[in-house]
Enzyme design. Structure first.
Site, short mmCIF file in Angstrom:
data_model
loop_
_atom_site.label_atom_id
_atom_site.label_comp_id
_atom_site.label_asym_id
_atom_site.label_seq_id
_atom_site.Cartn_x
_atom_site.Cartn_y
_atom_site.Cartn_z
N GLU A 250 0.83 -1.15 -0.03
CA GLU A 250 0.08 0.05 0.03
C GLU A 250 0.77 1.24 0.10
OE1 GLU A 250 -2.65 -0.09 3.31
OE2 GLU A 250 -3.63 -1.85 2.57
N LYS A 252 2.37 4.68 1.45
CA LYS A 252 2.22 4.98 2.53
C LYS A 252 2.25 6.53 2.71
CE LYS A 252 5.31 4.70 7.10
NZ LYS A 252 4.96 6.21 7.55
N ARG A 257 -2.84 9.77 11.15
CA ARG A 257 -3.08 8.42 11.26
C ARG A 257 -4.73 8.77 12.21
NH1 ARG A 257 -1.02 2.72 12.36
NH2 ARG A 257 -2.82 1.54 12.67
N ARG A 272 -3.36 9.16 16.54
CA ARG A 272 -2.18 8.13 17.10
C ARG A 272 -2.28 8.24 18.38
NH1 ARG A 272 2.69 6.71 14.53
NH2 ARG A 272 3.58 5.33 15.70
N PHE A 341 -7.60 2.47 5.05
CA PHE A 341 -6.90 1.25 5.14
C PHE A 341 -7.08 0.08 5.86
CE2 PHE A 341 -3.81 4.05 7.16
CZ PHE A 341 -3.88 3.22 8.31
N ARG A 418 4.10 -3.43 17.06
CA ARG A 418 4.63 -3.24 16.04
C ARG A 418 5.36 -4.60 15.70
NH1 ARG A 418 7.32 1.40 14.21
NH2 ARG A 418 6.77 2.73 16.06
N LYS A 424 7.62 -1.38 6.64
CA LYS A 424 7.47 0.08 5.92
C LYS A 424 8.90 0.12 5.21
CE LYS A 424 9.01 2.65 10.05
NZ LYS A 424 8.58 3.81 10.81
P1 ATP Z 1 6.97 6.98 10.24
O1 ATP Z 1 7.64 7.96 11.37
O2 ATP Z 1 7.78 6.47 9.39
O3 ATP Z 1 6.01 7.78 9.79
P2 ATP Z 1 5.67 5.75 12.32
O4 ATP Z 1 6.62 5.70 13.44
O5 ATP Z 1 4.73 6.92 12.76
O6 ATP Z 1 6.27 5.89 11.03
P3 ATP Z 1 4.91 3.49 11.67
O7 ATP Z 1 4.46 2.09 12.46
O8 ATP Z 1 6.44 2.98 11.46
O9 ATP Z 1 4.59 4.63 12.38
O10 ATP Z 1 4.15 3.54 10.36
C1 ATP Z 1 2.79 3.36 10.28
C2 ATP Z 1 2.09 4.73 10.29
O11 ATP Z 1 2.04 5.14 8.72
C3 ATP Z 1 0.71 4.58 10.57
O12 ATP Z 1 0.57 5.12 11.92
C4 ATP Z 1 0.13 5.68 9.75
O13 ATP Z 1 0.22 6.68 10.30
C5 ATP Z 1 0.94 5.85 8.32
N1 ATP Z 1 0.48 5.29 7.15
C6 ATP Z 1 0.46 5.83 6.10
N2 ATP Z 1 0.06 5.15 5.04
C7 ATP Z 1 -0.46 3.85 5.60
C8 ATP Z 1 -1.05 2.61 5.40
N3 ATP Z 1 -1.18 2.55 3.93
N4 ATP Z 1 -1.18 1.74 5.94
C9 ATP Z 1 -0.87 2.05 7.30
N5 ATP Z 1 -0.25 2.91 8.02
C10 ATP Z 1 0.00 3.83 7.09
#
Ligand code: ATP
Length: 578
Positions: A250, A252, A257, A272, A341, A418, A424
């Site tokens: 998917e 990103k 969120r 979040r 999503f 996690r 990712k």
């Molecule tokens: P980063 O700092 O890289 O943005 P993160 O630490 O906030 O990541 P991760 O668990 O690493 O959080 O990445 C998931 C986050 O990516 C989710 O919390 C969401 O906000 C975002 N996101 C964007 N697109 C998607 C998707 N298609 N599916 C799930 N999460 C997504």
């Protein structure tokens, strides 16, 4: 229970720097608390009067607390102010004043935990004109009835500065020890807490119906569920090592969120951090009402700011929608699109245990796509080249990368975890020797020269999930603009402590000029991860991990300290690069 019994435990916790000792103190105490009162005790131990996600705001300004102390102690405000300056905190000033008030006022009865809790709720609920006076008078009446030590903690609770170093995980551990005899049963409490992040309910349930009750805790619409998160890999090909068979890839999106809950005709949006952000997005509420055909749901997606042609705008633009006022104007100026999503719950049924493909199928069915509400774009493939193509395409579209999701039978929604079901892969990773990490600010060093009077560098840490602690990993002094440097004290001083937080794990030699409660999260770009004897991140007995050439990128106000990069993740990144 007398409030002073709880106060005595606060006193012990405040003196303790060891997490294990804290668990011992708390579990012994929890054993003595009745099942009816334990929810209240659990909240108050964390310096709150409700769950983290409830919209209850205790926060009183210093000036109001100062007035309440003056009223309670029969002193004038200047005296309280002076004392607070001398002692370094309003809590200590209150303690001193209540200690000596015996000469002027007679204490009225004994304060119970129940009364404190009820009055604090009344205080938080006071609204409208005259509410400030009402708050001051409620606090003053509590202070008059309390012991000197009780007064100290009451003030710190209403100021949100209790800071004894007790986090939710410490409370869950202590509950597991107190009511099941074994810390390892925390696993069950943590699972329940991921679906019901309310320590009061968890404490009440374990005390009244044990692990059986805990295992029955399920989704309730309107109560946030902790969000599922991603792991990361160093090479795009490595995704195949973790996800067998078909991979759902998917886009990103770099936005915010959102977890949307609908019951009957009401929709609530959670961030979040589980804050209720419904009021910020009336446009999303309208979209969900019009274009999702279900009576009840819990669904997730990423909200992204979009430009005139529907193109993605940066995260910082979206952050301007984080406001209390002028919402309508910003809805027009900064339109957003929600990319859905996942489905966690639908019309009375939980989908947490269903596979990814089943959840997505359901999502497809209920959504009528519109200009501002769409599904996340995806391909499903087992060919890594196709994954790479999709990644390049996602970057061209303005996304920050991709998320590869398992489509296996067991690809359930892992609340609060996690895990390797979601991986990712971002643009930053493809540039050589560069990793961004999210770190928690735990201390600061005074600035010199141009920076004197402010902070010259911040001491940053990663999160250790196992111990619920923060391990230092880097000093951070570059990448800030002049304005950002200037506003650092304002952003951080509210978290200032006069000692190191018990949850921060630092070497003895590490001596920043100030310590902070671990709260503020910053995104940092570093050239390399190395080993160093001065930091404690993933410490191997001799050396910890450290960052070389760290650079400040941005604040991550959408993240809680516990959502920062973990020591384990950092170690994985370091091992891969060696
Ligand atoms: P980063 O700092 O890289 O943005 P993160 O630490 O906030 O990541 P991760 O668990 O690493 O959080 O990445 C998931 C986050 O990516 C989710 O919390 C969401 O906000 C975002 N996101 C964007 N697109 C998607 C998707 N298609 N599916 C799930 N999460 C997504």
């Amino acid at each position: 229970m007398d409030f002073d019994k709880l106060v005595a435990v606060y006193g012990e916790l405040e003196k303790t720097a060891s997490g294990n000792q804290m668990r011992e103190i708390l579990s012994e105490f929890f054993k003595k608390v009745s099942a009816e009162e334990i929810n209240v005790i659990a909240y108050l131990t964390l310096g709150r009067i409700s769950s983290e996600f409830d919209d209850i705001n205790l926060g009183m300004a210093d000036q109001m607390v100062l007035k309440a102390i003056a009223v309670a102690g029969g002193r004038d405000e200047t005296k309280v102010k002076k004392l607070s300056k001398e002692k370094g905190d309003l809590g200590l000033a209150a303690e001193e004043i209540i200690k000596t008030k015996g000469r002027t006022l007679v204490p009225i009865g004994t304060l119970t935990v129940k009364e404190v809790f009820e009055k604090l709720h009344k205080l938080a609920g006071a609204e409208g004109s005259g509410s400030q006076d009402a708050k001051i008078s409620i606090l003053a009446s509590l202070l008059q009835k309390s012991s000197p030590q009780g007064a100290k903690y009451l003030c710190r609770i209403v100021l949100s500065t209790l800071r004894m170093g007790v986090g939710e995980m410490t409370v869950l551990d202590s509950l597991a020890i107190a009511f099941t005899g074994e810390k390892k049963n925390k696993e069950f409490l943590e699972n329940a807490y991921n679906i019901c992040p309310d320590v009061g309910i968890i404490a009440g349930t374990i005390a009244s119906s044990g692990l059986k009750g805990i295992n029955k805790i399920g989704i309730r619409v309107g109560r946030p569920i902790k969000m599922m998160l991603c792991q990361r890999v160093e090479n795009i090909e490595d995704i195949k090592e973790h996800i067998e068979g078909k991979i759902a890839v998917e886009e990103k999106y770099d936005g915010e969120r959102i977890q949307a809950h609908k019951s009957k005709d009401k929709i609530i949006l959670f961030s979040r951090r589980m804050e209720n952000i419904t009021h910020q997005f009336p446009d999303i509420i309208t979209e969900l009402n019009q274009n999702i055909s279900a009576k009840e749901f819990v669904i997730e997606g990423e909200a992204v700011a979009i430009g005139k042609k529907g193109e993605f705008l940066p995260f910082q633009t979206l952050m301007q929608r984080r406001r209390k006022y002028d919402i309508e104007k910003y809805v027009i100026d900064i339109p957003v699109r929600l990319h859905l999503f996942d489905v966690l719950y639908l019309n009375g049924e939980s989908y947490l245990e269903e596979s990814y493909l089943k959840r997505i199928k359901v999502l497809e069915k209920i959504i009528k796509p519109s200009k501002h509400l769409v599904q996340a774009k995806r391909v499903i493939t087992d060919d890594i080249e196709e994954v790479e193509d999709f990644f390049n395409h996602a970057l061209e579209e303005g996304c920050e990368g991709i998320i590869a999701k398992s489509t296996a039978e067991d690809s359930v929604y892992q609340a609060g975890t996690r895990g390797w079901l979601w991986i990712k892969w971002k643009r930053d990773y493809s540039s050589e020797m560069k990793d961004t990490v999210d770190l928690v600010v735990v201390g600061a060093f005074a600035g010199q020269g141009k920076r004197s009077g402010g902070y010259g560098a911040l001491l940053c840490a990663v999160y250790n999930e196992k111990d619920d602690s923060f391990e230092t990993v880097s000093k951070l002094g570059t990448g800030f603009t002049d304005e950002q440097l200037e506003e650092l004290p304002k952003m951080l001083n509210k978290y200032k402590l006069n000692h190191k937080s018990a949850r921060v794990n630092a070497r003895k030699e590490m001596k920043p000029d100030v310590w902070f409660e671990p709260r503020l999260v910053v995104e940092v770009l570093a050239a390399e991860i190395t080993q160093s004897p001065i930091h404690t991140a993933a410490f191997d007995g001799e050396k910890g991990l450290a960052l070389r050439f760290p650079r400040f990128m941005k604040y991550r106000e959408d993240k809680k300290a516990e959502q920062a990069t973990t020591a384990k993740e950092l170690e994985q990144m370091w091992r891969k690069k060696r």
